[in-house]
Write an enzyme that holds these catalytic residues in place. Structure first.
Site, PDB file in Angstrom:
ATOM      1  N   ASP A  40       5.709   9.283   4.336  1.00  9.97           N
ATOM      2  CA  ASP A  40       5.815   7.846   4.585  1.00  9.97           C
ATOM      3  C   ASP A  40       4.762   7.458   5.628  1.00  9.97           C
ATOM      4  O   ASP A  40       4.704   8.038   6.716  1.00  9.97           O
ATOM      5  CB  ASP A  40       7.213   7.498   5.098  1.00  9.97           C
ATOM      6  CG  ASP A  40       7.391   6.010   5.330  1.00  9.97           C
ATOM      7  OD1 ASP A  40       7.760   5.306   4.380  1.00  9.97           O
ATOM      8  OD2 ASP A  40       7.150   5.555   6.471  1.00  9.97           O
ATOM      9  N   ASN A  98      -1.769  -3.522   7.251  1.00  9.56           N
ATOM     10  CA  ASN A  98      -1.940  -4.534   6.207  1.00  9.56           C
ATOM     11  C   ASN A  98      -1.981  -5.942   6.795  1.00  9.56           C
ATOM     12  O   ASN A  98      -2.814  -6.765   6.418  1.00  9.56           O
ATOM     13  CB  ASN A  98      -0.795  -4.422   5.209  1.00  9.56           C
ATOM     14  CG  ASN A  98      -1.252  -4.589   3.772  1.00  9.56           C
ATOM     15  OD1 ASN A  98      -2.393  -4.312   3.439  1.00  9.56           O
ATOM     16  ND2 ASN A  98      -0.358  -5.060   2.924  1.00  9.56           N
ATOM     17  N   HIS A 106      -5.245  -7.282   3.501  1.00  8.16           N
ATOM     18  CA  HIS A 106      -4.813  -6.496   2.335  1.00  8.16           C
ATOM     19  C   HIS A 106      -5.935  -5.618   1.776  1.00  8.16           C
ATOM     20  O   HIS A 106      -5.673  -4.525   1.274  1.00  8.16           O
ATOM     21  CB  HIS A 106      -4.299  -7.437   1.240  1.00  8.16           C
ATOM     22  CG  HIS A 106      -3.031  -8.133   1.609  1.00  8.16           C
ATOM     23  ND1 HIS A 106      -1.851  -7.466   1.854  1.00  8.16           N
ATOM     24  CD2 HIS A 106      -2.748  -9.449   1.805  1.00  8.16           C
ATOM     25  CE1 HIS A 106      -0.902  -8.322   2.162  1.00  8.16           C
ATOM     26  NE2 HIS A 106      -1.420  -9.546   2.152  1.00  8.16           N
ATOM     27  N   ASP A 158      -5.394  -1.774   1.256  1.00 12.33           N
ATOM     28  CA  ASP A 158      -5.580  -1.078  -0.023  1.00 12.33           C
ATOM     29  C   ASP A 158      -6.540   0.094   0.129  1.00 12.33           C
ATOM     30  O   ASP A 158      -6.312   1.184  -0.411  1.00 12.33           O
ATOM     31  CB  ASP A 158      -6.122  -2.041  -1.080  1.00 12.33           C
ATOM     32  CG  ASP A 158      -5.067  -3.014  -1.584  1.00 12.33           C
ATOM     33  OD1 ASP A 158      -3.878  -2.810  -1.268  1.00 12.33           O
ATOM     34  OD2 ASP A 158      -5.438  -3.976  -2.278  1.00 12.33           O
ATOM     35  N   ASP A 207       4.106   2.558   0.513  1.00  7.60           N
ATOM     36  CA  ASP A 207       3.428   3.473   1.439  1.00  7.60           C
ATOM     37  C   ASP A 207       4.029   4.871   1.394  1.00  7.60           C
ATOM     38  O   ASP A 207       3.952   5.620   2.367  1.00  7.60           O
ATOM     39  CB  ASP A 207       3.480   2.915   2.871  1.00  7.60           C
ATOM     40  CG  ASP A 207       4.910   2.660   3.342  1.00  7.60           C
ATOM     41  OD1 ASP A 207       5.860   2.947   2.573  1.00  7.60           O
ATOM     42  OD2 ASP A 207       5.084   2.185   4.474  1.00  7.60           O
TER      43      ASP A 207
END
Length: 342
Positions: free
Chosen positions: A212, A220, A225, A229, A255
């Protein structure tokens, strides 16, 4: 055309599955009808300007071997097409400059183009003899019929291949995470099923690492974003390099990532194996990341590594157990966030 030929063609079409099988049977019938000792199918390679003998049937002295190639411009087939003369029983006079015909001793020659529905030329269907033969109406009819049947079969095979490729692409797409290119959750569970079966047969543990990415939401939200990404893509690449070629590495979603591999025998402790995988993952995931124009230092993820006895736990239970271990790690570790280096 005789009822016998029509019956043979009908029987061949009802049973034949492949182009090769169909052509070999049609060449046999073509030889019988034309009474020529060599019948063959060619394919034209326009890029290389070559003509290839794909399939052939040779029954007497004249032999035109499969796999033989010659320059398309030097072939009898090209001359016949250009001159609009598909038949000659005096090849030496008609096309005396054709070295291939001269070397093979071809006296009588018959051909027709194998034309596909889109207008492209696949190749030619031919019959040849080193003796002088006449052409019957039945022989000409059979030649054109067979060329058409071959063309339709080629088109069918092309369509089947295209459908197979499209189906394979759809399957690959449905099993691949669109962002990272890693196996997705569906693929992970399918691969886990095979891994569990292998582990049971060998009486081995399965090792699972549940990963995780701490503070991904912060990355983010603060960096955007696009940077988020790119971070997931980079993490996925690092995770994919862990484990051996038989390891399962994929993105569960969001994630969360996972690695699973075959462990050691059930009667041996796995602590060293678990510690080694966790250490390797910690080292791989933590560190510097270049996210476009943004450089960060990422302190690391929460990783739960666990051994699973495949005789006592199924795939769902294994993931839940690894998830619980991961949360124990997350709750007990010092909270750190990323640092911008640019």
């Amino acid at each position: 055309m005789s009822d016998f030929i029509l019956a043979r063609v009908s029987e061949t079409l009802s049973k034949t599955q492949s182009l090769e099988s169909l052509v070999h049977q049609l060449l046999e019938m073509l030889e019988m009808v034309t009474e020529m000792e060599s019948t063959y199918l060619t394919k034209i390679d326009n890029d290389a300007r070559l003509q290839h003998i794909v399939y052939s049937r040779n029954t007497k002295q004249l032999t035109i071997p499969e796999g033989f190639s010659l320059p398309w411009g030097d072939s009898l087939c090209k001359r016949a097409l250009d001159d609009g003369c598909p038949f000659s029983n005096d090849v030496a006079t008609m096309w005396g400059d054709c070295e291939a015909a001269k070397a093979l001793g071809i006296t009588t020659y018959l051909s027709t183009p194998v034309q596909l529905a889109d207008g492209s030329l696949y190749g030619t269907l031919c019959a040849a003899s080193n003796a002088k033969k006449s052409l019957s109406v039945r022989g000409e009819q059979v030649l054109h019929l067979f060329a058409g049947l071959i063309a339709r079969t080629i088109e069918k095979e092309h369509l089947v291949n295209q459908l197979r490729e499209a189906n394979a692409a759809l399957i690959a797409h449905s099993y691949t995470d669109a962002l990272t290119g890693l196996p997705n959750r569906r693929a992970i569970f399918d691969n886990l099923s095979a891994l569990f079966s292998q582990a049971r047969n060998r009486n081995h543990y399965i090792i699972i690492a549940f990963i995780d990415l701490d503070n991904f939401k912060v990355i983010n939200d603060q960096l955007g974003h696009e940077a988020g990404d790119q971070f997931l893509i980079e993490v996925g690449q690092r995770i994919a390099q862990e484990g051996d070629n038989n390891a399962i590495a994929g993105r569960l979603g969001g994630d969360e990532f996972l690695i699973a591999c075959l462990g050691g025998p059930l009667d041996e402790p796995q602590k060293l194996h678990l510690a080694s995988l966790k250490k390797s993952l910690d080292k791989s995931i933590s560190g510097q990341y270049v996210l476009g124009k943004i450089h960060i230092f990422y302190p690391g993820a929460s990783i739960g590594v666990i051994e699973i006895n495949p005789n006592l736990t199924d795939e769902d239970g294994a993931l839940r157990a690894a998830d619980e271990v991961m949360y124990q790690v997350k709750n007990n570790k010092e909270k750190k966030t990323f640092q911008r280096l640019d």
